[in-house]
Write a protein that holds these residues in place. Structure first.
Motif, PDB file in Angstrom:
ATOM      1  N   GLN A   1       0.843  -1.197   0.000  1.00  0.00           N
ATOM      2  CA  GLN A   1       0.000   0.000   0.000  1.00  0.00           C
ATOM      3  C   GLN A   1       0.874   1.242   0.000  1.00  0.00           C
ATOM      4  OE1 GLN A   1      -2.747  -0.286   3.289  1.00  0.00           O
ATOM      5  NE2 GLN A   1      -3.997  -1.815   2.258  1.00  0.00           N
TER       6      GLN A   1
ATOM      7  N   LEU B   1     -10.461 -18.404 -10.862  1.00  0.00           N
ATOM      8  CA  LEU B   1     -10.266 -16.953 -10.826  1.00  0.00           C
ATOM      9  C   LEU B   1     -10.583 -16.296 -12.167  1.00  0.00           C
ATOM     10  CD1 LEU B   1      -6.942 -16.807  -8.792  1.00  0.00           C
ATOM     11  CD2 LEU B   1      -9.258 -16.437  -7.946  1.00  0.00           C
TER      12      LEU B   1
ATOM     13  N   CYS C   1     -14.403 -15.721 -12.888  1.00  0.00           N
ATOM     14  CA  CYS C   1     -15.223 -14.889 -12.002  1.00  0.00           C
ATOM     15  C   CYS C   1     -15.171 -13.443 -12.493  1.00  0.00           C
ATOM     16  CB  CYS C   1     -14.733 -14.956 -10.560  1.00  0.00           C
ATOM     17  SG  CYS C   1     -15.803 -13.969  -9.474  1.00  0.00           S
ATOM     18  N   TYR C   2     -16.223 -13.019 -13.187  1.00  0.00           N
ATOM     19  CA  TYR C   2     -16.227 -11.691 -13.794  1.00  0.00           C
ATOM     20  C   TYR C   2     -16.515 -10.601 -12.783  1.00  0.00           C
ATOM     21  CZ  TYR C   2     -16.694 -14.551 -17.988  1.00  0.00           C
ATOM     22  OH  TYR C   2     -16.518 -15.487 -18.961  1.00  0.00           O
TER      23      TYR C   2
ATOM     24  N   GLU D   1     -15.247 -10.445  -9.708  1.00  0.00           N
ATOM     25  CA  GLU D   1     -14.171 -10.348  -8.749  1.00  0.00           C
ATOM     26  C   GLU D   1     -14.591 -10.738  -7.334  1.00  0.00           C
ATOM     27  OE1 GLU D   1     -11.684  -6.896  -9.188  1.00  0.00           O
ATOM     28  OE2 GLU D   1     -11.865  -6.940 -11.355  1.00  0.00           O
TER      29      GLU D   1
ATOM     30  N   LEU E   1     -14.131 -13.882  -6.460  1.00  0.00           N
ATOM     31  CA  LEU E   1     -12.982 -14.738  -6.147  1.00  0.00           C
ATOM     32  C   LEU E   1     -11.694 -13.999  -6.492  1.00  0.00           C
ATOM     33  CD1 LEU E   1     -14.257 -18.130  -7.596  1.00  0.00           C
ATOM     34  CD2 LEU E   1     -13.957 -17.573  -5.182  1.00  0.00           C
TER      35      LEU E   1
END
Lengths: 301, 822
Positions: free
Chosen positions: A10, A93, A96-97, A99, A101
């Motif tokens: 971050q 992954l 999965c459109y 998100e 997952l």
């Protein structure tokens, strides 16, 4: 060069050390504190995260999964994390459109990390900031940590680590010269209570702290305020005693919050403890006053 | 919900009273000025244009009712009401007439959204209770006034600026059809004639210091000594005579206020107020005719000149400029006025500035959100480059920390050596959450102006200020930018994706092309953008001939150097800087993101063909969710990713070069600028889905270099790194919005980190950055319970607005800007 496993980097971190900082979240932790709000940091391995509210129950992942780990249920899916953890292809992954997952955790080496961290050099220079290794427990990846700290220091970047203190004393000794600031967690002084709530005794923690104090390192203690567990009269008194003994001047309080609760389910991590109340034994101000009365600089982190 | 760290209240009960009176007042239309102006116009047919315009304005100024509201300590109002607007039918009568005839004002009126709460809600309530009429969506007008106004509009229908302009370009401009279609499809903002003036800062320093009498004497002397050598030069006489006329009218305006204050004092029972009124009568009898004797008089003198300039035209972006520098000498030499009194005086001044409303066409009301963009810029350097913040700079910041009015919006000319006390005060103001001050990099602008105008650096440093939201200009010496409005880059994506035909209306704008390579697609975009920009510039060059012949600004020209010296008003080239005219656009970030997706998915990864991508966006991605996910994972602007950043820079440079290729109506190259005001919302509304994953109807990315909401995934430092790559010295105006959660900037260390962030961006060198420091949960709560948030102010684009008076769509856009916390 050794690989490190992170779960996040971050930028513009402003609460973990001076100035504008880049926070490097390292995966893996030897403790299992009952109040932990970062369950994604426990395991050293990359993990699939399932964010239920994003799921549109299209069930494409069920078809894509090669392990039969995803069972469709009404409105969402159920993940068998034991089967899931054994998989490395993670075909779910890609389909999965929405998100729902995600993969948490990825690897890179110290040089690659330095490239990312260096991008904010001017921000560090203008604000007195730098890089903070946190987690998870940075000391659980000692080689990568040492290499990274060295490279950062050579690049003129201020280095800090936030640590629970539970690590090999040799590792602590090795990183010490390359670390400008230690944000050192202190939870419970009584070893039995410590063991009960974190899964480990605290001898090695206290020993490492003692070493760093004698090396005159810049140490800021961090003290999680957990109702009835750490914020007892006795524990606070013992922390003050330890600080006096080691001549430590600064402590930051971290009042407990329940914001991490939902993440346990998302990572399939069992959370056996009952919910800890956010209400503390004493108001934070009272705790601050106690430290102030003992001549110790104290603030909320 | 995290509260804002800094909260403050007006410094005196007097200021509290003024603020709450403002907050509970409805929006009114006042036709008095336009009625008086029209009366005079009717009687002056055949006069020379400038002299007629001056006489009309002067007649209105001398005869308008002087209104001093209870407790006012500063005199002078634009209208007779607390919140009032003048409907400038002399600029554009048609939109009003169409409304009265119950027709749509223009092609875009149906897309415009304005706010419904606050003073607007009050309008609806009072309209119902008192039988008043509502005009232009949110203003109250009485039935007799409305009838009167209809007559005024009918008089101006064929004489106003808009009608005269239309006659020219619709008849003689070969691409007139393109412009009209451009409005229909939302390629351009609606016609700007209803409120074209602004981006102008008068020479308040001279106005205050010399006083009007002495300026009149100067001009009279010029006339006495004048020996013209040809007919063109002789024409100076017209401007000079106009100048004297309009200054005399202005003096009459102030004198009427002096008389009114004296009259009120006679019957005032309260001895304290009586004393105040007598003092006010004395002050208004002195300024702006003569130089002030103290600070208070200097403030009143400033306010008169400011107001009188504001009344002359339909302005957006007319600004007070470097008010701290202008007023500081008067403060320093006045031993009787202390800091606290200065703060309280500014509190009243800022209420006065907020009380000015404008009424435009519905489309522009939606675009500007009722904001007047009065920009007051602080700090910066003196002419030698030394930091110039002073006590008045801090007093102004303190007054707005206390009042949190939407006007004026504050700005800071950032310089590294500005003193700590001032910068920390500026950071404190940011943390109130009102969204100002915005920070501007003075050195970047200096370079722009050096390149553009070639004026000496000392002159640029001394006069640089902000005219409007984010457009820098030279105060007291620049042409007030009168531009056409904005070009919608998003609509050009629509056209490219549909072979030159607008997918919403079916209107064909460009010929279809075979697109087989990325380079061909990029070129198709650039060629389309080129036509859109060039036609827009040339159309406006026709329109501005009508401006010169109908509404040249005479009073304002008197206070812009060197109009008096040259004997010309601004439209005739009287100003020293004529390169200020900009060509505006918004939405380029979406273009860069879309081209990156096309390049990556269609030509590098072969994830789909260009035709498949076209079908996907035509169907708003329905049934193409997998492809959309791939599109979203292609690098987007704001993450310091070379892949897309290089595309943005390419587009940016192409745009800037192309804009400069056309001269403006004053004979200098058009200056490229990109800002946004509220355009991302209506521009997005008329657009189909984009290749970058944006859905149909969603707002475009705001500002110039702000990322598309949610697509910046690496924090504010990455946004700043991307934004730093742009050569900001190429444009006049730019805009970067950052939103922070209050916890990210808390305490002294938070303020220092904020300043370090600004310093870093400006070293690189960015041009502008502004902040919303507010918890999104609070904003959502404010949507649900507006009654608890009447005075909540947030940053939108180059302006701040009362939350409850914003449209829902704009509120949503502010909420969904990525919030940086940690």
């Amino acid at each position: 060069m050794s690989q490190g496993t992170l779960f996040d980097i971050q930028h513009f971190g402003v609460h973990d050390g001076p100035g504008i900082r880049t926070l490097v979240f390292m995966k893996g932790c030897p403790l299992r504190c009952s109040w932990c709000c970062n369950p994604e940091s426990h395991s050293a391995m990359p993990q699939v995260r399932y964010i239920r509210f994003r799921c549109k129950a299209c069930h494409r992942c069920t078809e894509a999964c090669t392990r039969g780990a995803i069972t469709p249920i009404n409105g969402s899916v159920l993940i068998n994390y034991d089967k899931c953890r054994a998989c490395t292809s993670r075909t779910c992954l890609d389909v999965c459109y929405h998100e729902a997952l995600n993969l948490t955790g990825y690897s890179l080496d110290a040089k690659e990390l330095l490239t990312i961290v260096s991008k904010d050099l001017v921000f560090y220079r203008n604000s007195g900031g730098g890089v903070t290794f946190t987690g998870g427990e940075p000391l659980s990846q000692p080689d990568f940590l040492l290499e990274s700290l060295r490279l950062c220091q050579d690049a003129g970047i201020h280095t800090a680590i936030e640590t629970c203190g539970y690590g090999n004393p040799d590792s602590v000794k090795a990183i010490s010269p390359h670390t400008d600031l230690f944000l050192f967690d202190i939870k419970i002084i009584n070893p039995d209570i410590h063991l009960r709530h974190t899964g480990q005794s605290n001898d090695v923690i206290i020993r490492n702290l003692d070493y760093l104090a004698k090396e005159h390192k810049h140490i800021i203690l961090r003290f999680p305020l957990i109702s009835g567990i750490t914020d007892t009269e006795e524990n606070i008194g013992e922390i003050i005693g330890l600080m006096k003994k080691l001549n430590l001047q600064e402590i930051q309080l971290e009042p407990y919050h329940t914001l991490g609760e939902s993440k346990y389910e998302e990572f399939g991590v069992l959370h056996t403890e009952n919910l800890i109340p956010e209400i503390l034994n004493y108001p934070v101000e009272t705790v601050i006053e106690r430290f102030h009365a003992a001549g110790i600089a104290c603030e909320v982190a | 919900m995290t509260p804002r760290e800094i909260t403050s209240i007006p410094s005196t009960e007097h200021s509290s009273f003024l603020k709450s009176r403002y907050l509970s007042a409805p929006l009114m239309v006042d036709i008095e000025y336009i009625r008086l102006l029209t009366d005079s116009h009717r009687k002056t047919d055949g006069m020379e244009v400038q002299e007629r315009r001056a006489l009309n304005h002067a007649h209105a100024l001398e005869n308008i009712t002087p209104v001093i509201h209870p407790n006012d300590r500063l005199a002078g109002n634009k209208t007779r009401y607390i919140r009032g607007a003048i409907p400038y039918a002399n600029y554009a009568a048609e939109p009003f007439l169409r409304e009265m005839r119950k027709q749509e004002q223009d092609a875009q009126a149906k897309h415009a959204e304005t706010g419904q709460g606050g003073g607007v809600a009050r309008v609806m309530q009072e309209a119902a209770e008192k039988g008043l009429r509502v005009i232009s969506g949110k203003f109250l007008i009485s039935e007799p006034d409305l009838q009167d106004f209809r007559g005024i509009c009918e008089y101006w229908e064929d004489k106003c600026f808009m009608a005269q302009g239309d006659k020219l370009w619709k008849t003689h401009f070969s691409e007139a059809g393109f412009i009209e279609n451009g409005w229909k499809i939302g390629l351009y903002t609606a016609p700007h004639e209803p409120c074209p003036e602004g981006r102008l800062i008068l020479d308040f320093d001279t106005a205050i210091r010399k006083g009007y009498q002495s300026i009149i004497h100067d001009i009279e002397k010029r006339i006495r000594d004048f020996q013209p050598e040809n007919i063109v030069e002789a024409g100076k006489l017209h401007f000079w005579r106009s100048a004297i006329t309009v200054l005399k009218g202005a003096i009459g305006f102030a004198k009427n206020y002096a008389e009114e204050a004296g009259r009120l004092a006679l019957t005032e029972p309260d001895p304290v107020r009586k004393h105040e009124l007598l003092q006010l009568a004395d002050i208004c009898g002195r300024v702006p005719m003569e130089p002030p004797r103290n600070f208070r008089e200097a403030v009143q003198s400033f306010w008169f000149t400011y107001l009188l300039g504001h009344m002359e035209g339909s302005h957006l972006g007319y600004s007070p400029g470097k008010l701290d520098r202008i007023l500081f000498p008067w403060f320093k030499s006045d031993v009787k006025t202390n800091f606290t009194e200065a703060v309280s005086l500014f509190e009243e001044l800022f209420v006065k500035m907020t009380q000015i409303e404008y009424i435009a066409s519905l489309s522009w009301q939606g675009l500007g959100h009722g904001n007047l963009y009065q920009n007051l810029i602080l700090g910066g350097t003196d002419e030698h480059g030394n930091p110039a913040a002073n006590e008045i700079s801090r007093a102004i910041l303190q007054a707005q920390i206390n009042m949190q009015m939407t006007q004026p919006t504050l700005s800071v000319w950032y310089d590294d050596r500005l003193d700590d006390q001032f910068l920390m005060k500026a950071a404190e103001c940011v943390k109130t959450g009102v969204g100002y001050p915005a920070f501007f990099n003075q050195k970047t602008y200096e370079q722009h102006e050096l390149k553009t105008s070639g004026l000496p650096i000392e002159v640029i440093r001394k006069h640089c200020a902000m005219g409007g939201c984010t457009e820098p200009t030279l105060q007291g010496m620049s042409y007030g930018i009168v531009q056409a409005g904005f070009v919608n880059h998003g609509k050009i994506i629509d056209l490219v994706m549909n072979g030159g035909k607008d997918p919403v209306t079916g209107i064909r704008m460009f010929d279809e092309r075979r697109l087989k390579t990325f380079e061909e697609i990029r070129q198709y975009y650039l060629d389309s953008m080129h036509s859109a920009v060039r036609n827009w510039q040339q159309y406006w060059n026709f329109v501005m001939l009508a401006h010169r012949d109908t509404v040249p600004l005479i009073f304002c020209s008197v206070f812009v150097q060197d109009c008096i010296g040259r004997g010309k008003n601004m439209d005739d080239g009287g100003a020293i800087l004529n390169q200020s005219v900009t060509t505006l656009s918004s939405g380029m970030v979406n273009v860069a993101n879309s081209l990156a997706v096309i390049k990556k998915l269609c030509f590098e990864d072969q994830a789909c063909t260009f035709d498949e991508l076209r079908y996907a966006v035509q169907d708003n991605w329905q049934g193409f969710e997998g492809l959309r996910r791939k599109a979203l994972s292609v690098p987007h602007w704001g993450n310091d990713e070379e892949y897309v950043d290089s595309i943005f820079l390419d587009l940016f440079n192409e745009y800037c070069t192309w804009v400069r290729g056309q001269n403006n109506y004053l004979g200098k190259p058009y200056d490229p600028s990109m800002l946004a005001i509220s355009t991302p919302v209506p521009f997005g509304k008329v657009c189909e889905a984009f290749p970058d994953g944006r859905l149909k109807g969603e707002p475009l990315a705001d500002g110039v270099t702000s990322p598309f909401p949610g697509s910046d995934k690496h924090g504010p430092t990455a946004v700043i790194r991307s934004s730093s790559k742009v050569d900001h010295t190429q444009i006049r105006g730019g805009l970067l919005n950052l939103k922070f959660h209050p916890s990210a900037l808390s305490g002294e260390s938070g303020s220092r980190n904020l300043l370090a962030l600004i310093k870093t961006y400006f070293e690189n060198p960015g041009f502008h950055v502004q902040f919303n420091v507010v918890d999104s949960n609070m904003l959502r709560d404010a949507q649900e319970h507006p009654e608890n948030y009447r005075d909540l102010v947030v940053r939108v684009a180059g302006f701040s607005a009362y939350w409850v008076e914003m449209s829902k769509a704009l509120q949503d856009q502010v909420i969904c800007r990525t919030e940086h916390l940690l």
